[in-house]
Design an enzyme around this catalytic site. Structure first.
Site: not given
Ligand code: ADP
Length: 881
Positions: A547, A678, A754
């Site tokens: 980005e 998550k 992660d």
């Protein structure tokens, strides 16, 4: 330690041999010549003419018969062993290696033979035994190993280095082996049995000559041959396998080095030395007496002709039988090799020649095509479509030839993948599946000795699981390459894979740890933001992102914080795992809940939990009831590891302990989503997960206006409206920030975290207040209660990610204070988020956002110059807010 020193000596010696090959070769040859011409002092006395009795004659003939049977067995064994070694080498499918080791064998035999003749005063007729012994004792695998190492080199310097490395690995073992073997076999020379003594002498000299040749002549020859013929640079299959194979060969040899065995050998050597010294001293006395004794013993009286003739016949028969057996064996092996094994090879060779011939036609076609293209180009302006189409036809034609050649080996290999020069092995044909299987199943060979096409054939026929390719070929990069070819042809995505790199990557760290079914790696740009002044220290923060604007914006934030710096505090540390268990009734469930909440019982659970790791330490549990279900949130410190593996292990063992007290407790899942990992969850926002960090800074008014191009009042206003009211309106949980996830994810990717854990890790509340007596400075803080982070385990082990951790001085485990590295990284993440928040909020307050995005974020390839940037305003806005 001593081993390291000895291997260094052997390495130096190897270097010397390969750097001065001519000198070593000439010295060896001179020594051989000397040994051949030396007038040896001791001459064996000529056999006394004796008159023997018939009885003795028969006895002697019988003795000869037994002797010859033994010798025949030894010779047959030696021949079979030699044949087996030769056959195994043949499977290596490399004529250079076979040639070089063959040369070594022949020359060593020659040296040995000449030395033995002269040193022992042996009759030439007896030398046959020496050669058989030589065949039995020669260490061909070591010679092959050195040759393989040398052939793996890509230049002459590497040839020398590789040989020296090989010598340093095998030298110490080989030396000790040679000494032990000589001493063990040397015991035979003390036996007093004439025949055995002679054979032992043969064997001893065989071992010694073999050793000397291997340590001097052989490496010098190898280096010279490779330099002369430039074999290592030619297209041999070994040269392609590169450093991975070298490492494997050296590792294999290193593994074979067993210090215990070596120590036993040294002890054996000492013991045997003593035996030899003792025996040889006492033998001297014996020898002084023996001539008479022996003479007495062999004094023969009278003759009886008929029995003598009988004895002669027996002797002759025994001798004849010996030769016949050896002859039959040799003939059988030659017939087997020439008529049976060679046939297949011949067919293969014919096939290969045919293919190579077809292939050699290709360059002609190619050049014709090129010439044709040139002509087409020259006459482009007057372009005749006919020419173009004929050019295409040529293309198709040669493609067809390419395809045909490929299908000889592997019908579906796509030409795109194999078109790289390194993979281009199309001139070779596959061996039969049975032959490939036998090589694959041979513990000393394995799939690394098969061609890519042959491996693919075994995968296709389900002999090698595709996911185990790296392990099968013992070369991760090669395994990945083969998988790409399989995938390319099966999923018809070969062309797509061209742009997915896979070479020069350390897959060893990936295998069994980070990724499966690997087909390559993604290069992601990594920028840095900094210096970030955090707790009075400077950090240059790596950020992996695609980005545009993100790194630039964060960098601006860091610049604004240069003067004041950021202060951080880690207020919580606890990774969590929340299993779900079930009881027969709510009564039982609440009983268990109470039991767990009792401090003494918690201690029992903690003891079980802590026993599973040096680093995992259970700090508390949070138990929630839902009907007859219990959700138990285990909260533990996990040192420098993010800790999911560690904590899962602890949780499992701890629950088993609870189950012993409540046998009716059903463990439904070790993860009951009460962890919560998550997935967006209020529990992490409220209770915290991983590291809970708070950062603050007071930015002077001057910096706000000069660097951030805004003022404190507007900034605080925008922060309240957007990050507080706006997020509340959206019903957000933990999303009271502008773009914490941007920074978290970029740093996570760069440092091997992660990335999926950005869900909770990005929970952040950004607070701003006017500061100072006049309220012109800016107070900013970021509260991040759930940064799930580690500096050991997972993706942190990868080389590039490790480098980024190293940039921050937090790579790996903190030995002095376990957990300190992970906490430091969490602080850095939070402070970088603060810098990012400051910059983006300022851009919003100043209305700069769209402008900067247009400058940094729109790819030139999708932004045609003629389109006005104004037209592109709307799509840019969603990027960072
Ligand atoms: P995770 O639990 O984050 O998945 P792993 O359990 O795979 O990580 O890796 C952590 C490993 O590193 C454990 O085997 C642990 O014993 C070891 N280790 C060594 N030093 C440390 C340390 N300082 N902190 C945490 N773990 C450490």
């Amino acid at each position: 330690m001593e081993y390291k020193m000895t291997s260094r000596i052997f390495r130096i010696h190897g270097n010397f041999c390969t750097s001065h090959p001519w000198e070593v070769i000439v010295a060896t040859l001179t020594l051989t010549a000397c040994m051949m011409t030396v007038d040896y002092q001791y001459q064996a006395p000529p056999p006394k003419p004796t008159v023997r009795s018939c009885g003795d004659c028969i006895e002697e003939a019988e003795y000869h018969a037994a002797d010859l049977i033994t010798m025949t067995l030894i010779r047959s064994l030696a021949i079979l062993f030699g044949y087996y070694q030769f056959n195994r080498l043949r499977k290596l499918d490399n004529k250079y290696i076979l040639g070089i080791t063959g040369l070594f064998t022949v020359f060593s035999s020659f040296i040995f033979t000449s030395a033995a003749i002269n040193l022992l005063g042996i009759r030439v007729s007896e030398l046959k035994d020496a050669i058989f012994f030589f065949l039995l004792l020669i260490d061909l695998p070591k010679a092959v190993m050195l040759a393989r190492l040398a052939l793996n080199a890509s230049n002459q310097e590497e040839v020398k280095t590789n040989i020296a490395r090989g010598m340093s690995v095998v030298g110490p073992t080989l030396t000790l082996d040679a000494i032990v073997e000589t001493l063990v076999i040397g015991v035979g020379t003390l036996s007093g049995v004439h025949r055995l003594e002679k054979l032992s002498y043969f064997a001893c000299i065989s071992v010694l000559v073999n050793y000397v040749i291997f340590m001097t002549f052989y490496p010098a020859c190898l280096s010279l041959i490779l330099e002369y013929f430039q074999l290592s640079r030619t297209a041999n299959s070994y040269a392609r396998r590169g450093s991975a194979l070298i490492a494997r060969i050296l590792k294999e040899e290193d593994h074979r080095f067993n210090p215990v065995v070596q120590r036993v050998k040294v002890i054996m050597t000492a013991g045997l030395m003593m035996v030899h010294v003792h025996s040889r001293w006492s033998l001297r006395d014996y020898e002084n007496r023996t001539p008479n004794v022996i003479e007495d013993h062999i004094a023969f009286n009278g003759t009886e002709e008929a029995t003598a003739v009988h004895g002669q016949i027996m002797k002759w028969m025994a001798l004849g039988a010996d030769q016949i057996v050896i002859l039959i064996l040799l003939l059988a092996l030659i017939i087997k090799f020439v008529f049976f094994e060679d046939k297949q090879e011949l067919t293969e060779q014919l096939l290969t020649t045919e293919i190579v011939e077809r292939r050699t036609e290709m360059p002609k076609k190619d050049s014709r095509r090129r010439i044709h293209r040139s002509f087409s180009l020259i006459s482009t302006n007057s372009s005749s479509s006919g020419q173009a189409s004929s050019g295409d036809d040529e293309d198709k034609d040669s493609n067809k030839v390419d395809k045909e050649i490929q299908t000889d080996c592997f019908p579906e290999i796509s030409d795109v993948e194999s078109s790289s020069p390194e993979d281009d092995r199309m001139g070779e044909t596959c061996r039969s599946i049975e032959e490939c299987l036998s090589i694959y199943n041979d513990t000393d060979l394995g799939a690394s000795f098969l061609r890519d096409e042959e491996v693919i054939m075994l995968v296709d026929n389900k002999h090698i699981p595709a996911y185990q390719l790296e392990k099968a070929v013992e070369d991760a990069e090669r395994g990945v390459g083969i998988r790409r070819r399989i995938l390319g042809s099966q999923a018809k995505v070969t062309k797509a894979l061209i742009n997915l790199p896979y070479k020069n990557y350390n897959y060893e760290q990936v295998m069994g740890a980070c990724c499966e079914n690997v087909i390559g790696y993604l290069p992601i740009p990594v920028g840095y933001a900094g210096p970030l002044i955090l707790d009075s220290k400077e950090f240059y923060v790596p950020m992996a992102t695609t980005e545009g604007c993100l790194v630039a914006s964060t960098n601006r934030g860091c610049r604004a914080l240069m003067k004041c710096g950021v202060t951080s505090s880690v207020v919580g540390d606890g990774m969590t795992r929340g299993p779900v268990v079930r009881f027969p009734s709510i009564k039982k469930a609440s009983e268990a809940m109470k039991w767990m909440q009792t401090p003494a019982n918690f201690e029992v659970m903690k003891k079980n939990f802590d026993s599973t790791s040096r680093f995992a330490r259970l700090d508390k549990i949070l138990v929630k009831i839902a009907g007859r279900y219990l959700f138990i949130r285990f909260v533990a410190r996990t040192g420098d590891a993010m800790g999911m593996n560690m904590i899962s292990k602890g949780t499992e063992i701890s629950l088993k302990g609870v189950q012993e007290i409540f046998p009716e407790m059903e463990i439904l899942s070790l993860s009951g989503n009460f962890c919560t990992d998550k997935k967006p969850a209020a529990v992490n926002w409220i209770e915290g997960r991983g590291k809970s960090v708070v950062c603050e800074a007071v930015v002077p008014a001057k910096v706000v206006s000069s660097i951030l191009k805004t003022n404190v009042h507007t900034l605080v206003d925008v922060n309240n409206s957007k990050n507080m009211i706006g997020s509340a309106m959206a019903g957000s949980i933990g999303g009271f920030n502008a773009h914490a996830a941007n920074i978290v994810t970029a740093v996570f990717i760069a440092t091997g975290q992660d990335p999926a854990q950005n869900v909770s890790s990005s929970n952040c509340m950004t607070l701003m207040e006017p500061w100072g007596s006049d309220g012109e400075d800016l107070y900013i803080s970021c509260t991040m209660p759930s940064i799930e982070i580690g500096t050991i385990g997972g993706g942190t082990v990868l080389q590039a990610q490790g480098a980024c951790l190293d940039m921050l001085g937090v790579k790996g485990a903190n030995v002095e204070k376990p957990g300190e590295n992970a906490s430091q990284l969490a602080r850095i993440v939070c402070a970088t988020v603060l810098a990012g928040e400051l910059s983006l909020m300022s851009a919003l307050a100043a209305g700069h956002l769209v402008k900067s995005h247009l400058r940094h974020n729109r790819s030139r390839t999708v932004l045609p110059t003629e389109i006005s940037p104004q037209l592109l305003l709307p799509p840019c806005i969603d990027n960072n807010i």
